[in-house]
Design a protein around this motif. Sequence first.
Motif, short mmCIF file in Angstrom:
data_model
loop_
_atom_site.label_atom_id
_atom_site.label_comp_id
_atom_site.label_asym_id
_atom_site.label_seq_id
_atom_site.Cartn_x
_atom_site.Cartn_y
_atom_site.Cartn_z
N TRP A 38 15.14 -9.12 -0.40
CA TRP A 38 14.99 -10.33 0.41
C TRP A 38 13.53 -10.53 0.83
CZ3 TRP A 38 19.55 -8.23 3.74
CH2 TRP A 38 20.75 -8.41 3.03
N LYS A 39 12.83 -9.40 1.05
CA LYS A 39 11.44 -9.48 1.49
C LYS A 39 10.51 -9.81 0.33
CE LYS A 39 11.94 -8.18 5.84
NZ LYS A 39 12.36 -6.98 6.54
N GLY A 40 11.04 -9.76 -0.92
CA GLY A 40 10.21 -10.19 -2.03
C GLY A 40 9.89 -9.14 -3.09
N MET A 41 10.70 -8.09 -3.14
CA MET A 41 10.50 -7.04 -4.15
C MET A 41 11.43 -7.32 -5.32
SD MET A 41 9.01 -3.87 -4.43
CE MET A 41 8.95 -3.06 -2.84
N GLU A 61 0.84 -1.19 0.00
CA GLU A 61 0.00 0.00 0.00
C GLU A 61 0.88 1.25 0.00
OE1 GLU A 61 -2.78 0.40 3.23
OE2 GLU A 61 -3.95 1.86 2.08
N ILE A 62 0.72 2.04 -1.05
CA ILE A 62 1.51 3.26 -1.18
C ILE A 62 0.57 4.43 -0.88
CG2 ILE A 62 2.91 4.66 -2.75
CD1 ILE A 62 3.18 2.00 -4.43
N LYS A 63 0.97 5.26 0.07
CA LYS A 63 0.09 6.37 0.49
C LYS A 63 0.79 7.71 0.35
CE LYS A 63 -2.97 4.55 4.08
NZ LYS A 63 -2.97 4.36 5.53
N ASP A 64 0.14 8.61 -0.36
CA ASP A 64 0.60 10.01 -0.47
C ASP A 64 2.09 10.14 -0.76
OD1 ASP A 64 -1.99 10.84 0.20
OD2 ASP A 64 -1.52 10.63 2.35
N LEU A 65 2.58 9.24 -1.58
CA LEU A 65 4.04 9.20 -1.80
C LEU A 65 4.52 10.41 -2.60
CD1 LEU A 65 6.55 7.42 -1.26
CD2 LEU A 65 6.17 6.38 -3.48
N GLU A 66 5.51 11.08 -1.99
CA GLU A 66 6.15 12.20 -2.69
C GLU A 66 7.64 11.95 -2.71
OE1 GLU A 66 5.09 16.00 -1.01
OE2 GLU A 66 2.97 15.43 -0.96
N CYS A 67 8.28 12.26 -3.82
CA CYS A 67 9.74 12.10 -3.84
C CYS A 67 10.33 13.08 -4.80
CB CYS A 67 10.12 10.68 -4.20
SG CYS A 67 10.14 10.40 -5.95
N ARG A 68 11.64 13.28 -4.66
CA ARG A 68 12.29 14.19 -5.58
C ARG A 68 13.71 13.71 -5.87
NH1 ARG A 68 12.90 19.19 -1.39
NH2 ARG A 68 14.55 18.28 -0.12
N ILE A 69 14.21 14.15 -6.99
CA ILE A 69 15.62 13.91 -7.32
C ILE A 69 16.22 15.28 -7.55
CG2 ILE A 69 15.10 13.56 -9.80
CD1 ILE A 69 17.44 11.49 -9.72
N LEU A 123 3.85 -5.79 2.76
CA LEU A 123 3.63 -6.94 3.63
C LEU A 123 3.61 -6.55 5.11
CD1 LEU A 123 5.87 -9.46 1.69
CD2 LEU A 123 3.40 -9.70 2.04
N GLY A 124 2.93 -5.46 5.36
CA GLY A 124 2.73 -5.04 6.74
C GLY A 124 3.90 -4.30 7.36
N GLU A 125 4.88 -3.93 6.53
CA GLU A 125 6.07 -3.29 7.07
C GLU A 125 6.37 -2.01 6.29
OE1 GLU A 125 10.51 -4.98 8.32
OE2 GLU A 125 9.25 -6.06 6.93
N GLU A 126 6.72 -0.96 6.97
CA GLU A 126 7.07 0.29 6.30
C GLU A 126 8.47 0.14 5.72
OE1 GLU A 126 5.51 3.07 5.49
OE2 GLU A 126 7.38 3.79 4.62
N ILE A 127 8.60 0.34 4.41
CA ILE A 127 9.90 0.04 3.78
C ILE A 127 10.60 1.25 3.18
CG2 ILE A 127 9.32 -2.37 3.26
CD1 ILE A 127 9.02 -1.34 0.27
#
Lengths: 254, 481
Positions: free
Chosen positions: A81-84, A7-15, A67-71
């Motif tokens: 390793w977690k499956g990405m 689940e991706i929420k309000d994702l903001e990023c920049r380069i 999978l229930g974890e903030e990554i």
Amino acid sequence: MSELLIEIKDLECRIDDQKILQGLNLKINKGEVHAIMGPNGSGKSTLSSVLAGNDNYEVTNGSINFLGEEISEMSPEERSWKGMFLAFQYPVEIPGVSNINFLRTALNERNKFYGIDSIPAKEFLKMVAEKSELVGLNNKLKNRSVNEGFSGGEKKRNEIFQMAMLDPKLSILDETDSGLDIDALKIVANGVNKLKSSENATVVITHYQRLLDYIVPDFVHVLHEGKIIKTGDKSLALELEKKGYDWLKTDSNI
Amino acid sequence: MSYTEKELKEELDNKSYEFGFVSDIESEKAPIGLNEDIVRLISSKKNEPQWMLDYRLESFRVWKEMSEPNWAHVKYTKPDFQNISYYSAPKKKKELQSLDEVDPELLRTMEKLGISIEEQKKLSGVAVDFVMDSVSVATSFKEKLGELGIIFCSFSEAVQNHPDLVKKYMGSVVPHTDNYYSALNSAVFSDGSFCYIPKGVRCPMELSTYFRINESGTGQFERTLLIADESSYVSYLEGCTAPQRDENQLHAAVVELIALDKAEIKYSTVQNWYPGDAKGVGGVYNFVTKRGICGYRSKISWTQVETGSAVTWKYPSCILKGDYSIGEFYSVAVTNNFQQADTGTKMIHIGKNTKSTIISKGISAGKSQNSYRGLVKIGKGAKNSRNFSQCDSLLMTDQCGAHTFPYIECENPTATVEHEATTSKIGEEQLFYCMQRGISEEKAISLIVNGYAKEVLNKLPMEFAVEAQKLLEISLEGSVG
């Protein structure tokens, strides 16, 4: 009842100083195939890089729950390793490192993380034989250096072979169809379909409807200016093919 | 192959210099400083004949007139030659017949080095002539080699038992007048290895010697003389480890190879002298003169993996005197932190139809400086000679340096000389690709670097190749910036 994978929420990023993703929301359940489409520069490849943990991009806001974890602060290898898994648009060459050695190292590193013994050579080779058959990878490519001197089609097929070997939970295919002729496209799509299960999910990033004839998506999202502006089913891709993106851009500006 | 991931992990966990321990063995030391009396003392300690003493004294006289070379691309504080003890030998109680008689402390040291003589004897078929400080204390497989007429012993023993061979060949490839360090070595060399392969004999095992500086402040002046008689073959391995030190240690070895007509010598080195700490304090100065001479249709092949030393100055070379002779040089040189290496080779083509190949792979990390310096000289008479050189540099950071100084002198128009060079920086994209597949950054660097150096590593004998790979990995830990 389908189970939430990411689940991706309000994702903001920049380069550097450039904002790329600007409040992206996306939910993917196990067993689903999502297609992400959008005009050039809309942030499609950035999304895949950010999900895989490329630290050239700075996540400035939002969360990625896998999978229930903030990554969003997790290292790329741990995400792996977690499956990405990310099938790269431009797979890099690693001269002098055989494909086989590369994959054995990757699997053993993951085993190490989970405290499992290294995979025995015999078992590993059996797995290589099975999986390469599955994705139709030419035998001789396995022992060649990673992607070195591979044709465009071979590189993409090799990505899918690696995906088969690592058996990820979430596979992101970043413009895997670019540079492929129709036969290669079918082989690659066929491989992806075979790897599909109720336990994993696939994100297909593409410009063209064509690939979606072979990898049929449950959802199609349109990305524009770092946001998903429209979500539909497979028919949306067909509509985009006909009408382009402009009609959506105007919509979103309202 | 005995190499496992688990071992690797253990090694990666141990970030400090792996072999940085000091063994506690009583040793007999010469007073500090260098003068004619010291030269005489060394010679008399070793019970040498007059001719050997004369050679030393003559070398000493030559050395006094020389000055330290400063053309190499390295900067360091010149060693104070009057502040070094030139002789140190483990105290020997009696002649040793078996391992049981060896000082248990020494055995432990060897085990830490991963040598484990017993195991080596059993498993790998390698005869080990272990040089602890300056005196050889353990030699194995001598009998088996003896049956074939192969002589493999310490240099001192050779002086005593095979004076004719030593007299004939010592200084014939590297004369005592050759350079500052070879002159110094000729005056004060402590010990080393001697090897003679008789005509037509193919040495059935890899010969190896482990050198190790052990006594604080003891200069190590090894001397190796290897003679392959006509139509013989030998593969010789040399590996170095040294314990951790604050002060600089000087190592000035001389290696001479003689390949007579149709003989072949393969000489492999893994060099891992203490490189100094991350701030550039301490570390070994490695000023080595290595050279071989080839007769008719003979071949000398140098392979080196250089990861250690604070300062390295080393050019294993081939004099291709005989027609149709072949010289090869394969090198991987890694520098990290403040290490400086100026290394390469000289291929001197004298005979007709001679051929040489140079493959040099430099890897620079940290703030280190890594230089390739090589000379290809085609003499007037070297008709139809060929050389191929490839010099690649890999940069790991923005602060390190890679330099290439190729010299080509060609006096014969029928010769072919090729030189290729590349410089690349380890790619962020490559690293990210590996990491996405679950390979951590350190491991990814090691994979990429080993792939880059593969052409050279493949030339090493199996057991060395594994060790060399591990070394590259350890040497480059945390090196990408």
